[in-house]
Design a protein around this motif. Structure first.
Motif, mmCIF file in Angstrom:
data_model
loop_
_atom_site.group_PDB
_atom_site.id
_atom_site.type_symbol
_atom_site.label_atom_id
_atom_site.label_comp_id
_atom_site.label_asym_id
_atom_site.label_seq_id
_atom_site.Cartn_x
_atom_site.Cartn_y
_atom_site.Cartn_z
ATOM 1 N N UNK A 351 0.831 -1.202 0.000
ATOM 2 C CA UNK A 351 0.000 0.000 0.000
ATOM 3 C C UNK A 351 0.872 1.261 0.000
ATOM 4 N N UNK A 352 2.006 1.232 0.708
ATOM 5 C CA UNK A 352 2.926 2.368 0.679
ATOM 6 C C UNK A 352 3.441 2.600 -0.738
ATOM 7 N N UNK A 353 3.697 1.537 -1.443
ATOM 8 C CA UNK A 353 4.128 1.614 -2.839
ATOM 9 C C UNK A 353 3.028 2.244 -3.697
ATOM 10 N N UNK A 357 3.721 5.654 -5.677
ATOM 11 C CA UNK A 357 3.927 5.573 -7.123
ATOM 12 C C UNK A 357 2.652 5.451 -7.947
ATOM 13 N N UNK A 358 1.525 5.145 -7.303
ATOM 14 C CA UNK A 358 0.267 5.037 -8.032
ATOM 15 C C UNK A 358 0.336 4.037 -9.172
ATOM 16 N N UNK A 359 -0.240 4.420 -10.307
ATOM 17 C CA UNK A 359 -0.279 3.522 -11.469
ATOM 18 C C UNK A 359 0.920 3.716 -12.392
ATOM 19 N N UNK A 360 1.901 4.523 -11.954
ATOM 20 C CA UNK A 360 3.085 4.737 -12.799
ATOM 21 C C UNK A 360 3.927 3.468 -12.908
ATOM 22 N N UNK A 361 3.823 2.588 -11.917
ATOM 23 C CA UNK A 361 4.540 1.318 -11.970
ATOM 24 C C UNK A 361 3.561 0.182 -11.730
ATOM 25 N N UNK A 362 3.945 -1.006 -12.154
ATOM 26 C CA UNK A 362 3.111 -2.189 -11.930
ATOM 27 C C UNK A 362 3.641 -2.964 -10.740
ATOM 28 N N UNK A 481 7.473 -4.175 -9.549
ATOM 29 C CA UNK A 481 7.759 -4.539 -8.165
ATOM 30 C C UNK A 481 6.960 -5.768 -7.760
ATOM 31 N N UNK A 482 7.608 -6.688 -7.069
ATOM 32 C CA UNK A 482 6.947 -7.922 -6.632
ATOM 33 C C UNK A 482 7.103 -8.087 -5.127
ATOM 34 N N UNK A 483 6.048 -8.604 -4.510
ATOM 35 C CA UNK A 483 6.022 -8.858 -3.069
ATOM 36 C C UNK A 483 5.710 -10.340 -2.889
#
Length: 544
Positions: A351-353, A357-362, A481-483
């Motif tokens: 959620x911090x991500x 960064x919003x929708x600028x990154x996947x 980014x992957x979690x």
């Protein structure tokens, strides 16, 4: 994604779950049919086991039978009946013998023979001029979009598949540029006048092949269905490219090899045998590549940082402990007291991500078990709601249970639907909810083209929250980014796939025992080769 210097807010000890949105796992439709068949003839269980396992033991037979015959006395009798079946073949003696069934061994032998024949059979090849032109065209496109060029490995692989062999294989590590290589090969095949057909086990993988390489693609099941009805039949002018071939079992791949051999079509197998394993029995792609040879793509391109590419290389070689230690040193491994706390930490970073960064990154959260996927989805939504997002919700009845959705929610589709144009594993974002309908913007997977669809849950209910997904649904996907939530159920193959989906950053979470288990995962070829079916075997029939 937060980096190693990111200092998060205090993490709640437990994520908040909504008991009104439970996970419902639909029962297997085949279970009743299997139970009826096993009741009539216990040896039917051998077919059930052999569909998933290349080799099995008496213990495997008992474990399978107990699902349908819980009575201990009847269970032992049923196991004895199965072990006396004339279809059973003993393939390895010892303290605990291993078995297979005659049908599987026959299919495996035929597949191996057909593959050998095709790999040594000459077919019309692509001219050198067309190959050179295709490589130059792909290099120009790469320079324009990424400031890069095809690697020497990729050029070698391109010339390999464009050669004169009826069957060729390419083994490419995760993120090593298999799709880019195929894009160049497609240009050359089409210039030579070939019809290029793409296929993959899942619809999502087929879509990925098509969007990345330009090869028009569909699922293996869809292709077989069209053949049965006399459409889209292979010819000598066809080139069939099967992507993610390492996920295809022996029986299914045998049918495609046979169809290509009979028609004279060229067959190209592309994949990584160390990523997700076939659901059906066998590892035929690996066997074919070892026996007939393959081009190899080992230079990883997906991750942007050199230390991450090295970690991915370690994962590909089965050195999970080295890869995890690298991420730990960089501050991207988060240890929790237990799994609920690990989920809470993952959700907070995710959620911090989103807020940063919003929708600028996947981004994508990954784990093995569906119950953990559900828990992660709920934890992320809970944090978003507490932060003021998702304030106006609508409850829908889905295949997976009641689910509340709001504008801005991530959504995943879990069944193919041609009318909607979605595949099992497609993702999107809810744009609007009105009149009990959802308008969803479908993820573009890097394409500039945007597309929105309208879902009427009364007609299509195979969807769920899409912040997290299983590792199996992530095969072939790439995100910024992957979690990753580690669990005790993850093997080497699952770890390899989960920890190589990202371009920029990957953060791993887990309780200590789960993380230690991941570090012990390794690519134990010696252990697996014990059950290889190439050594002599004997039929195991009634005892006398």
């Amino acid at each position: 994604m937060p980096g190693k210097d990111f200092i998060p807010e205090p993490v709640p000890l437990r994520p908040e779950y909504d008991p009104a949105q439970p996970l419902i796992i639909q029962p297997d439709e085949d279970t009743i049919s299997i139970a009826e068949k096993v009741a009539c003839d216990p040896s039917h269980i051998l077919e059930v086991i052999a569909d998933k396992k290349e080799a099995f033991t008496r213990s495997d037979i008992l474990r399978a039978l107990v699902q349908y015959i819980p009575n201990p006395t009847k269970l032992r009798f049923a196991a004895d009946v199965a072990l006396r079946s004339p279809d059973l073949v003993e393939i390895k003696t010892g303290i605990e013998p291993h078995y297979s069934i005659q049908e599987f061994l026959s299919i495996k032998a035929t597949l191996s023979a057909n593959a050998r024949t095709m790999a040594s059979t000459s077919t019309p090849s692509v001219s050198r001029a067309h190959i050179d032109t295709a490589i130059a065209k792909e290099n120009a496109a790469l320079q324009k979009t990424a400031g890069a060029s095809l690697s020497a490995e990729q050029e070698t692989a391109i010339r390999h598949v464009l050669g004169s062999r009826q069957l060729s294989s390419v083994i490419g590590l995760a993120g090593a540029g298999k799709s880019t290589m195929l894009s160049a090969a497609r240009h050359a095949w089409e210039k030579q006048g070939f019809e290029v057909i793409g296929a993959a086990l899942s619809g999502k993988a087929a879509d990925g092949l098509e969007s990345a390489s330009g090869i028009e693609s569909r699922t293996l099941a869809s292709l077989e269905y069209s053949w049965k009805n006399g459409y889209n039949l292979l010819t000598k002018n066809s080139v069939l490219v099967i992507d993610e071939a390492g996920m295809v079992g022996t029986k299914q791949l045998a049918r495609f090899v046979n169809a290509a051999k009979k028609s004279g079509a060229t067959l190209i197998l592309v994949g990584d045998p160390e990523q997700l394993q076939p659901i059906q029995a066998g590892r035929p792609f690996k066997d074919i590549a070892q026996e007939s040879g393959a081009a190899h793509l080992t230079k990883i391109r997906r991750q942007r940082q050199a230390w991450q590419r090295q970690a991915s290389s370690n994962l590909a070689k089965g050195r999970c402990a080295d890869a995890i230690e690298t991420y730990r040193q960089q501050g991207f491994v988060s240890t929790a007291i237990d799994t609920p706390e690990a989920i809470a930490k993952l959700a907070q970073d995710y959620v911090a991500d989103m807020e940063l960064n919003g929708s600028d990154i996947s981004r994508m959260a990954l784990t093995h078990r569906r119950k953990d996927v559900h828990a992660i989805n709920q934890a992320i939504r809970s944090l978003r709601k507490s932060g003021g997002d998702l304030s106006v919700e609508t409850l829908f009845q889905t295949d997976h249970g009641p689910r509340a959705f709001a504008t801005g929610d991530r959504i995943i589709f879990t069944r193919n639907d041609r009318d909607l144009g979605v595949k099992n594993g497609s993702f999107g974002v809810v744009e609007e909810i009105e009149n009990n309908q959802l308008r969803v913007r479908i993820d573009t997977d890097g394409s500039d083209k945007t597309r929105s669809i309208t879902i009427m849950p009364d007609h299509y209910s195979a969807f769920d929250h899409g912040y997290a997904c299983t590792i199996h649904k992530s095969q072939g996907a790439t995100v910024d980014n992957a979690y990753v939530l580690g669990s005790n159920t993850m093997d080497y193959h699952l770890s390899y796939v989960a920890m190589t989906r990202h371009r920029d950053e990957m953060r791993l979470y887990g309780e200590p025992a789960a993380l230690r288990r991941l570090e012990r995962n390794h690519n134990n070829e010696t252990e697996r080769s014990v059950l290889h079916l190439d050594h002599p075997h004997k039929r195991f029939g009634p005892r006398r």
